[in-house]
Design a protein around this motif. Sequence first.
Motif, PDB file in Angstrom:
ATOM      1  N   ILE A 383       0.831  -1.204   0.000  1.00 45.47           N
ATOM      2  CA  ILE A 383       0.000   0.000   0.000  1.00 45.47           C
ATOM      3  C   ILE A 383       0.867   1.257   0.000  1.00 45.47           C
ATOM      4  CG2 ILE A 383      -1.651   1.331   1.389  1.00 45.47           C
ATOM      5  CD1 ILE A 383      -2.962  -1.328   2.145  1.00 45.47           C
ATOM      6  N   ASN A 387       0.582   4.036  -2.917  1.00 44.76           N
ATOM      7  CA  ASN A 387       0.233   5.429  -2.643  1.00 44.76           C
ATOM      8  C   ASN A 387       1.374   6.401  -2.928  1.00 44.76           C
ATOM      9  OD1 ASN A 387      -2.327   4.672  -1.856  1.00 44.76           O
ATOM     10  ND2 ASN A 387      -1.859   4.686   0.341  1.00 44.76           N
ATOM     11  N   ASP A 388       2.568   5.869  -3.219  1.00 44.05           N
ATOM     12  CA  ASP A 388       3.713   6.721  -3.529  1.00 44.05           C
ATOM     13  C   ASP A 388       3.656   7.147  -4.994  1.00 44.05           C
ATOM     14  OD1 ASP A 388       6.120   8.095  -3.323  1.00 44.05           O
ATOM     15  OD2 ASP A 388       7.328   6.310  -3.744  1.00 44.05           O
ATOM     16  N   GLY A 392      -4.102   9.275  -8.447  1.00 43.71           N
ATOM     17  CA  GLY A 392      -5.016   8.517  -7.607  1.00 43.71           C
ATOM     18  C   GLY A 392      -6.320   8.244  -8.331  1.00 43.71           C
ATOM     19  N   SER A 395      -7.491   1.531  -8.802  1.00 42.97           N
ATOM     20  CA  SER A 395      -6.561   0.518  -8.314  1.00 42.97           C
ATOM     21  C   SER A 395      -7.215  -0.849  -8.439  1.00 42.97           C
ATOM     22  CB  SER A 395      -6.192   0.790  -6.853  1.00 42.97           C
ATOM     23  OG  SER A 395      -7.354   0.759  -6.035  1.00 42.97           O
ATOM     24  N   CYS A 408      -7.403  -2.531   1.991  1.00 41.88           N
ATOM     25  CA  CYS A 408      -7.136  -1.822   0.738  1.00 41.88           C
ATOM     26  C   CYS A 408      -8.233  -0.821   0.417  1.00 41.88           C
ATOM     27  CB  CYS A 408      -6.990  -2.828  -0.402  1.00 41.88           C
ATOM     28  SG  CYS A 408      -5.473  -3.809  -0.334  1.00 41.88           S
ATOM     29  N   ASP A 411      -7.497   2.174   2.675  1.00 44.08           N
ATOM     30  CA  ASP A 411      -6.220   2.892   2.681  1.00 44.08           C
ATOM     31  C   ASP A 411      -5.644   3.248   1.315  1.00 44.08           C
ATOM     32  OD1 ASP A 411      -6.279   2.871   5.398  1.00 44.08           O
ATOM     33  OD2 ASP A 411      -4.937   1.153   5.638  1.00 44.08           O
ATOM     34  N   LEU A 412      -6.095   2.624   0.244  1.00 44.76           N
ATOM     35  CA  LEU A 412      -5.571   2.986  -1.066  1.00 44.76           C
ATOM     36  C   LEU A 412      -6.102   4.357  -1.484  1.00 44.76           C
ATOM     37  CD1 LEU A 412      -5.717  -0.383  -3.042  1.00 44.76           C
ATOM     38  CD2 LEU A 412      -3.673   0.901  -2.398  1.00 44.76           C
ATOM     39  N   GLU A 413      -5.218   5.208  -1.933  1.00 44.02           N
ATOM     40  CA  GLU A 413      -5.571   6.576  -2.324  1.00 44.02           C
ATOM     41  C   GLU A 413      -5.972   6.581  -3.791  1.00 44.02           C
ATOM     42  OE1 GLU A 413      -2.037   8.709  -1.347  1.00 44.02           O
ATOM     43  OE2 GLU A 413      -2.374   8.585   0.822  1.00 44.02           O
ATOM     44  N   ALA A 414      -7.252   6.337  -4.030  1.00 48.04           N
ATOM     45  CA  ALA A 414      -7.742   6.215  -5.395  1.00 48.04           C
ATOM     46  C   ALA A 414      -9.252   6.425  -5.427  1.00 48.04           C
ATOM     47  CB  ALA A 414      -7.394   4.842  -5.972  1.00 48.04           C
ATOM     48  N   LYS A 435      -6.079  13.459  -6.009  1.00 47.49           N
ATOM     49  CA  LYS A 435      -4.718  13.943  -6.223  1.00 47.49           C
ATOM     50  C   LYS A 435      -4.618  14.508  -7.639  1.00 47.49           C
ATOM     51  CE  LYS A 435      -2.428  10.208  -4.580  1.00 47.49           C
ATOM     52  NZ  LYS A 435      -1.363   9.393  -3.959  1.00 47.49           N
TER      53      LYS A 435
END
Length: 461
Positions: A383, A387-388, A392, A395, A408, A411-414, A435
């Motif tokens: 993760i 996220n790096d 976004g 996923s 997931c 916490d996944l930034e999408a 993002k």
Amino acid sequence: MPIATVNPANGETVKTYEPMDDAEVERRLQLAEATFRTYRTTSFAERAEHLNRAADLLESDNDEVARIMTTEMGKPLAQARAEAAKCVKAMRWYAERAEKLLADEVPDEADVKDSGASRVRVVYRPLGPVLAVMPWNFPLWQVIRFAAPALMAGNVGLLKHASNVPQTALYLEDLFQRAGFPVGCFQTLLVGSAAVDEILRDERVKAATLTGSEPAGRAVASTSGEMIKKTVLELGGSDPYLVMPSADIDRAAEVAVTARVQNNGQSCIAAKRFIVHTDVYDTFLEKFVAGMKDLTVGDPMDDHTDVGPLATEQGRADVEELVDDARRSGADILCGGERPDGVGWYYPPTVIAGVEREMRIHREEAFGPVATVYRAEDLEDAILIANDSPFGLSSSVWTRDEDEMAHCARDLEAGGVFVNGMTASHAAFPFGGIKRSGYGRELSAQGIREFCNITTVWQGA
């Protein structure tokens, strides 16, 4: 960039168009404004009749319009046919559901009473002419997923399409006119990108939607912010594809190939970064590389072709630069990575391992059939890697563990998390990112409401 159809399979110019002059753009803006005054009062039933007719016509035109798309931007013909069919489904979906999605809402009775009203309604009303700045990669679908909800909401559309898909752009205007929509409901503006700013500043244009690059998104957002106009932006993506030990590895590797090379790898929501748990990394990688090597690259008009040419010569050069930078920086090119001889803007399916944070391909979107593979120590590490990224959009996660699925999703930034399947867009579900992938949502109820004036109607005793 000239407004022209240039066949990416051979680099030959098929047809060139003169950009519309200022007088023609002004005429179309006047028409859009005038048409909106009356079209906004039409019933949902009238709009649905026209949209269903457009769907029927597109269904009949499937092979013709698919060949236009393939000629203009190089996607395999089978995928172009599927794109047209998807548009038909979306138009029918909105024709059937728009009235319900935009029905008046009544607040809780206690809240109405507390406000001192006898009655309160929340109503959805169209904004007016909406400018759509659209890309070439899904030249039909990107437009329809804006146009279908916008027209059903009572707005009118102004399309500034990518300059390399003019025939598709003109087809769309003709489609809606043949379907019976009033003249001026949907118009194509054959203009270059330099003309967008002035059109967006025009007071008659009430909002804008853009799917495209970060620079284009910044330009539209900046002008729209200055003019205080609503926008929806869907920009780039570098979607992560996480594979955990409990996953069906054979299936994950098989889908990974399709997820990376769909549309010749030129999709914002294509999986691009494959992040694999160390326990299954070697097994997955072997199967994934084998699948990528097994793809047929060739003439997009041939139904046996898996991967056609990239849409533009510059697009191929951009992909080459990312791969070459990774190679120079010490990454391992496991397959592909070299431009083939011959005509056309082809680039082979490519897999890169050993990617480091300082490499451009780690931070930038590879808009072609190029995959990067990362080894993760555990789910938390996967993760963190996912996220790096400045993007976004969406996923994909492969696991049979319910706790990992929940982790997931949280916490996944999408804008989307697809479990045990590849990311896709569907009329029923909201689509968009966070993002640098943009803001706002297309499709679903959220999408049709983006370009509505949400009005509170308060009535006293």
